[in-house]
Scaffold this motif. Structure first.
Motif, PDB file in Angstrom:
ATOM      1  N   ARG A  57     -49.398   7.342  24.025  1.00 22.06           N
ATOM      2  CA  ARG A  57     -47.999   7.179  23.610  1.00 22.06           C
ATOM      3  C   ARG A  57     -47.814   7.657  22.165  1.00 22.06           C
ATOM      4  O   ARG A  57     -46.810   8.288  21.833  1.00 22.06           O
ATOM      5  CB  ARG A  57     -47.601   5.711  23.754  1.00 22.06           C
ATOM      6  N   PHE A  58     -48.771   7.355  21.307  1.00 19.15           N
ATOM      7  CA  PHE A  58     -48.686   7.788  19.907  1.00 19.15           C
ATOM      8  C   PHE A  58     -48.477   9.294  19.817  1.00 19.15           C
ATOM      9  O   PHE A  58     -47.755   9.779  18.956  1.00 19.15           O
ATOM     10  CB  PHE A  58     -49.983   7.444  19.163  1.00 19.15           C
ATOM     11  N   GLN A  59     -49.126  10.023  20.727  1.00 20.17           N
ATOM     12  CA  GLN A  59     -49.119  11.476  20.621  1.00 20.17           C
ATOM     13  C   GLN A  59     -47.772  12.104  20.941  1.00 20.17           C
ATOM     14  O   GLN A  59     -47.589  13.292  20.770  1.00 20.17           O
ATOM     15  CB  GLN A  59     -50.211  12.061  21.527  1.00 20.17           C
ATOM     16  N   GLN A  60     -46.824  11.290  21.430  1.00 22.55           N
ATOM     17  CA  GLN A  60     -45.493  11.844  21.691  1.00 22.55           C
ATOM     18  C   GLN A  60     -44.527  11.496  20.564  1.00 22.55           C
ATOM     19  O   GLN A  60     -43.336  11.768  20.663  1.00 22.55           O
ATOM     20  CB  GLN A  60     -44.934  11.270  22.997  1.00 22.55           C
ATOM     21  N   MET A  61     -45.021  10.860  19.495  1.00 22.84           N
ATOM     22  CA  MET A  61     -44.097  10.311  18.504  1.00 22.84           C
ATOM     23  C   MET A  61     -44.171  11.040  17.166  1.00 22.84           C
ATOM     24  O   MET A  61     -45.243  11.473  16.748  1.00 22.84           O
ATOM     25  CB  MET A  61     -44.405   8.827  18.277  1.00 22.84           C
ATOM     26  N   PRO A  62     -43.015  11.133  16.458  1.00 26.85           N
ATOM     27  CA  PRO A  62     -43.037  11.643  15.087  1.00 26.85           C
ATOM     28  C   PRO A  62     -43.810  10.673  14.183  1.00 26.85           C
ATOM     29  O   PRO A  62     -43.768   9.453  14.397  1.00 26.85           O
ATOM     30  CB  PRO A  62     -41.554  11.681  14.684  1.00 26.85           C
ATOM     31  N   ALA A 113     -56.187   2.025  37.658  1.00 22.16           N
ATOM     32  CA  ALA A 113     -54.949   2.766  37.378  1.00 22.16           C
ATOM     33  C   ALA A 113     -55.114   4.272  37.463  1.00 22.16           C
ATOM     34  O   ALA A 113     -54.156   4.980  37.707  1.00 22.16           O
ATOM     35  CB  ALA A 113     -54.406   2.366  36.013  1.00 22.16           C
ATOM     36  N   TRP A 114     -56.309   4.771  37.206  1.00 27.18           N
ATOM     37  CA  TRP A 114     -56.500   6.220  37.315  1.00 27.18           C
ATOM     38  C   TRP A 114     -57.893   6.504  37.873  1.00 27.18           C
ATOM     39  O   TRP A 114     -58.787   5.662  37.767  1.00 27.18           O
ATOM     40  CB  TRP A 114     -56.267   6.924  35.965  1.00 27.18           C
ATOM     41  N   PRO A 115     -58.066   7.692  38.507  1.00 21.70           N
ATOM     42  CA  PRO A 115     -59.336   7.991  39.168  1.00 21.70           C
ATOM     43  C   PRO A 115     -60.485   8.142  38.173  1.00 21.70           C
ATOM     44  O   PRO A 115     -60.262   8.423  36.994  1.00 21.70           O
ATOM     45  CB  PRO A 115     -59.072   9.335  39.872  1.00 21.70           C
ATOM     46  N   ARG A 116     -61.703   8.007  38.676  1.00 18.10           N
ATOM     47  CA  ARG A 116     -62.868   8.010  37.796  1.00 18.10           C
ATOM     48  C   ARG A 116     -63.145   9.379  37.174  1.00 18.10           C
ATOM     49  O   ARG A 116     -63.825   9.470  36.166  1.00 18.10           O
ATOM     50  CB  ARG A 116     -64.097   7.500  38.539  1.00 18.10           C
ATOM     51  N   ASP A 117     -62.591  10.441  37.780  1.00 15.90           N
ATOM     52  CA  ASP A 117     -62.835  11.765  37.202  1.00 15.90           C
ATOM     53  C   ASP A 117     -61.638  12.273  36.395  1.00 15.90           C
ATOM     54  O   ASP A 117     -61.545  13.453  36.083  1.00 15.90           O
ATOM     55  CB  ASP A 117     -63.203  12.762  38.302  1.00 15.90           C
ATOM     56  N   VAL A 118     -60.708  11.379  36.073  1.00 14.71           N
ATOM     57  CA  VAL A 118     -59.575  11.739  35.208  1.00 14.71           C
ATOM     58  C   VAL A 118     -59.747  10.996  33.888  1.00 14.71           C
ATOM     59  O   VAL A 118     -60.122   9.825  33.882  1.00 14.71           O
ATOM     60  CB  VAL A 118     -58.236  11.344  35.880  1.00 14.71           C
ATOM     61  N   PHE A 119     -59.485  11.703  32.778  1.00 17.69           N
ATOM     62  CA  PHE A 119     -59.652  11.085  31.463  1.00 17.69           C
ATOM     63  C   PHE A 119     -58.342  11.233  30.700  1.00 17.69           C
ATOM     64  O   PHE A 119     -58.024  12.306  30.181  1.00 17.69           O
ATOM     65  CB  PHE A 119     -60.839  11.735  30.752  1.00 17.69           C
ATOM     66  N   TYR A 123     -49.125   6.782  32.439  1.00 15.57           N
ATOM     67  CA  TYR A 123     -50.251   6.687  33.370  1.00 15.57           C
ATOM     68  C   TYR A 123     -50.779   5.261  33.455  1.00 15.57           C
ATOM     69  O   TYR A 123     -51.413   4.888  34.427  1.00 15.57           O
ATOM     70  CB  TYR A 123     -51.383   7.633  32.919  1.00 15.57           C
ATOM     71  N   ALA A 124     -50.528   4.456  32.391  1.00 18.75           N
ATOM     72  CA  ALA A 124     -51.098   3.109  32.343  1.00 18.75           C
ATOM     73  C   ALA A 124     -50.050   2.011  32.375  1.00 18.75           C
ATOM     74  O   ALA A 124     -50.386   0.840  32.416  1.00 18.75           O
ATOM     75  CB  ALA A 124     -51.945   2.955  31.080  1.00 18.75           C
ATOM     76  N   SER A 125     -48.758   2.371  32.342  1.00 17.41           N
ATOM     77  CA  SER A 125     -47.704   1.361  32.273  1.00 17.41           C
ATOM     78  C   SER A 125     -46.638   1.607  33.326  1.00 17.41           C
ATOM     79  O   SER A 125     -46.145   2.729  33.463  1.00 17.41           O
ATOM     80  CB  SER A 125     -47.069   1.380  30.876  1.00 17.41           C
ATOM     81  N   GLU A 129     -54.954  17.965  28.680  1.00 19.67           N
ATOM     82  CA  GLU A 129     -54.362  18.540  29.886  1.00 19.67           C
ATOM     83  C   GLU A 129     -53.762  17.474  30.812  1.00 19.67           C
ATOM     84  O   GLU A 129     -53.077  17.813  31.777  1.00 19.67           O
ATOM     85  CB  GLU A 129     -55.379  19.403  30.657  1.00 19.67           C
ATOM     86  N   VAL A 130     -53.992  16.194  30.518  1.00 19.95           N
ATOM     87  CA  VAL A 130     -53.435  15.131  31.371  1.00 19.95           C
ATOM     88  C   VAL A 130     -52.079  14.709  30.810  1.00 19.95           C
ATOM     89  O   VAL A 130     -52.005  14.182  29.704  1.00 19.95           O
ATOM     90  CB  VAL A 130     -54.384  13.915  31.424  1.00 19.95           C
ATOM     91  N   PRO A 131     -50.977  14.946  31.558  1.00 23.51           N
ATOM     92  CA  PRO A 131     -49.664  14.533  31.046  1.00 23.51           C
ATOM     93  C   PRO A 131     -49.574  13.011  30.952  1.00 23.51           C
ATOM     94  O   PRO A 131     -50.123  12.301  31.809  1.00 23.51           O
ATOM     95  CB  PRO A 131     -48.671  15.069  32.093  1.00 23.51           C
ATOM     96  N   ALA A 132     -48.864  12.522  29.920  1.00 24.65           N
ATOM     97  CA  ALA A 132     -48.750  11.072  29.719  1.00 24.65           C
ATOM     98  C   ALA A 132     -48.100  10.401  30.918  1.00 24.65           C
ATOM     99  O   ALA A 132     -48.393   9.255  31.234  1.00 24.65           O
ATOM    100  CB  ALA A 132     -47.949  10.784  28.452  1.00 24.65           C
TER     101      ALA A 132
END
Lengths: 174, 519
Positions: free
Chosen positions: B206-211, B127-133, A132-134, B138-141
């Motif tokens: 990104r960290f959240q997708q890693m072992p 890069a992303w809308p103001r109402d998206v966090f 989303y950022a890269s 629930e927001v896919p990477a």
């Protein structure tokens, strides 16, 4: 003052031989004619843009100026404005927050403009990838002539990439 | 000894450093911060986590440093609109971190009045809308949105003859991107406002997708110039979750790598500070010494900047006897060279004229802003994680905390020289007393929900990693914290009353990380 001069004399000249170009780093074959490249190879102006790196590649770009690599000794210098630049050196995956700044820098450069992407992130998006950022690799945003992998690439590898970009394919550095 | 905070029961965390965690409500959140601040403690980091998959809602965590150790406050925010109590009245450095929490997690810091002190975004540009966090589960990477309008209101300075100079995000040299808005009268700076976040590339998502075991490579690339500090802090957090402690030999070697990172960066900075002060000779000399030094790293450890040399459970390098002799010899030669260069810097009237009184950060301002690391020590604040009790192996190595009082560029130059010499002393001591032991011990499996902290004094200042394990051995949440969060606002103060042409020199004297705070 005498201490300073003595130190300069004691240090001597440390500059090492420049690496040879490497055609395998080319992303786009022979865009510019030999004559243009011959001229650029003698007085190349580089504009660097960090589009989202971890700042590791910047350490090695800084190292290019040290007495061992002495990149200015080859007629290559870094300039402050894209208007003065022949080659754009880009580091990092391109963050979405830097996408527009990178595009504008590229557009501000006069033709013919060369682009060198360095580092694993610049070449492929690296460990950060696309998200989303890269935007991922530099070629996803602007056309790339030569790409140099490494995390970070050594100063010699970056220099080799620069020299490859300004040589006609298949020729050594003159 | 457990820190005493009235009304709260602190639960100790396993691991190398003294640390506690405690769940708090909004009242407890404020009370704990006030109690720690009243006893001279500080806010180390503040971040949000959405753990909707565990059914627990959003957490906001604040990491405090007290005399006893680290205290992690955990506040559950059940309704996004409820927000959490604003800490910026207690800790000035909280402001930007709170804005970052909102941009990524959607919970606001609310002052006692119910208002948000500064509702402007910090990490979100277009890069992303103001109402998206993006850090919400629930927001896919891989989400992608069209470029959004990017409006940002700088504080305007009005008056006769005041004008603004916008600089960046792309700067004139080989520098990371960020925006500086100067308000000036003539050459004199009335106000500097920074706008950062240009390098935000979604590291925490990104960290959240890693072992867990692999994510140390990402931690080592949060801020490349501090790769050793981040990798060690991450390893420390993971080892605390797994309940394991590296061997004494591995800890000594980690300290060796960390001191070498400090030396390399200080050498580079001392060269650039000379250069920005008009003495190109200094850059040529110090960059030569730095190149010799990182080449030795490449020969002995396999990487010029020591990336990926610290691994979970220990280190990926060893130190055979021949290499010890090489490094002891290098340390002696380097010390002689730097001492003679320092004499040249000290005697150079033109250089000292640029350094002395330039970019002064007064000790009381530094304390109020919660400044850390080298910049704090150059403004008379004696904080250094290495000197904190329980920091193996530094408890045995006994590092000297370097402090200067003046808070100007000259003080930050002096602090670098003194710390460099101290690091060389520590390096010699490590090499001469290197204990036997295994280099790397396998880690036990991390239990789901395990939580660990890492705290390392990098060359710039203290680096933190807060790590939470997920169900299948992956990262549930990792927050890496750079000292630059605390120190960037200090630059806005240090420049006041100085002239614009001195900004590059003052900026370099702090040498803060953009990548580390933008994440």
């Amino acid at each position: 003052m005498h201490k300073l001069l003595r130190q300069i004399v004691k240090t001597g000249i440390r500059t090492e031989a420049a690496p040879q170009p490497d055609d395998s780093l080319r992303q786009i074959a022979g865009r510019l004619n030999d004559e243009v490249l011959r001229l650029l190879g003698r007085a190349l102006a580089i504009r660097h843009v960090d589009a989202g790196s971890c700042n590791g590649c910047e350490l090695e770009i800084h190292a290019l100026a040290n007495p061992y690599y002495n990149i200015e000794g080859l007629g290559i210098r870094f300039v402050a404005s894209p208007r003065h630049a022949d080659l754009l050196l880009v580091t990092g995956p391109v963050s979405r927050n830097m996408e527009e700044a990178l595009r504008r820098t590229y557009e501000a450069m006069p033709e013919p403009k060369l682009v060198l992407a360095i580092g694993d992130c610049g070449c492929t998006g690296g460990i950060f990838g696309e998200s989303y950022a890269s935007c991922g690799r530099v070629a996803n945003v602007i056309p790339v002539d030569v790409a140099v992998p490494g995390c970070p690439p050594t100063p010699a590898a970056i220099m080799q990439g620069v020299l490859t970009a300004v040589q006609a394919p298949g020729q050594g550095f003159r | 000894m457990t820190p005493a905070i009235p009304g709260l029961r602190l639960e100790p965390l396993a691991g190398a450093i003294p640390a506690w965690r405690v769940a708090v409500d909004a009242q407890g959140w404020l009370r704990a911060c006030e109690a720690v601040a009243a006893r001279g403690g500080r806010l180390a980091a503040l971040w949000g986590s959405d753990t909707a998959d565990g059914g627990a809602g959003t957490y906001v965590r604040a990491l405090l440093v007290s005399h006893e150790g680290l205290i992690c406050l955990e506040l559950r925010v059940s309704e996004p609109d409820a927000g959490f109590p604003d800490l910026s009245d207690i800790f000035a450095c909280a402001g930007r971190m709170q804005r970052g929490v909102y941009d990524l997690c959607g919970v606001r810091a609310l002052a006692r009045s119910g208002e948000t002190a500064d509702p402007r975004p910090w990490l979100r540009h277009g890069a992303w809308p103001r109402d998206v966090f993006p850090l919400r589960t629930e927001v896919p990477a891989a989400s992608r949105w069209p470029a959004q309008p990017d409006e940002y209101r700088f504080v305007a300075v009005e008056g006769d003859g005041v004008h603004e100079i916008p600089v960046g995000p792309v700067h004139a040299g080989t520098i990371e991107p960020g925006h500086f808005r100067f308000s000036v009268v003539g050459e004199r700076v009335l106000r500097l406002e920074e706008r950062l976040g240009y390098k935000h590339k979604g590291i925490e998502k990104r960290f959240q997708q890693m072992p867990l075991a692999e994510a140390i490579r990402l931690a080592g690339r949060v801020s490349g110039d501090s790769t050793v500090a981040y990798a060690w802090a991450y390893a420390m957090a993971l080892e605390s979750i797994c309940g394991s402690q590296p061997s004494a030999r591995a800890l000594y070697l980690r300290a060796l790598l960390l001191e070498r990172e400090r030396i390399a960066n200080h050498l580079g900075d001392l060269g650039y500070l000379g250069n920005d002060g008009g003495l190109a000779f200094g850059l040529a000399q110090f960059s030569r010494l730095k190149e010799d030094f990182v080449r030795a790293n490449a020969r002995l450890f396999g990487h010029r900047y020591l990336m990926d040399r610290i691994v979970p459970g220990g280190v990926a390098v060893d130190m055979p006897p021949a290499a010890i002799a090489t490094l002891l010899d290098e340390a002696d030669r380097l010390e002689l060279e730097v001492r003679s260069l320092r004499a040249i810097y000290d005697d150079h009237a033109g250089l000292q004229d640029r350094f002395v009184t330039c970019g002064r950060l007064a000790p009381d301002t530094a304390a109020r802003l919660g400044v850390v690391g080298l910049a704090a020590r150059a403004s008379g604040i004696a904080i250094d994680a290495r000197a904190h009790p329980g920091h193996a192996p530094y408890t045995e190595l006994q590092p000297r905390v370097v402090t200067e009082r003046a808070g100007d560029v000259a003080a930050r130059v002096t602090a670098r020289f003194e710390e460099l010499f101290e690091s060389l002393r520590l390096e010699r001591r490590i090499l001469r007393h290197l204990p036997a032991g295994e280099l790397c011990a396998p880690l036990a499996a991390a239990s789901e929900g395990g939580f660990g902290l890492g705290w390392i004094e990098g060359w710039r200042g203290e680096v933190f990693v807060a790590l939470e394990a997920g169900a299948g051995g992956e990262v549930r949440r990792c927050h890496p914290h750079d000292p630059s969060w605390q120190n960037w606002p200090a630059l806005e103060h240090a420049i006041l009353g100085n002239i614009v042409p001195d900004f590059p020199l003052i900026n370099k004297s702090f040498n803060l990380s953009y990548a580390g705070q933008d994440l």
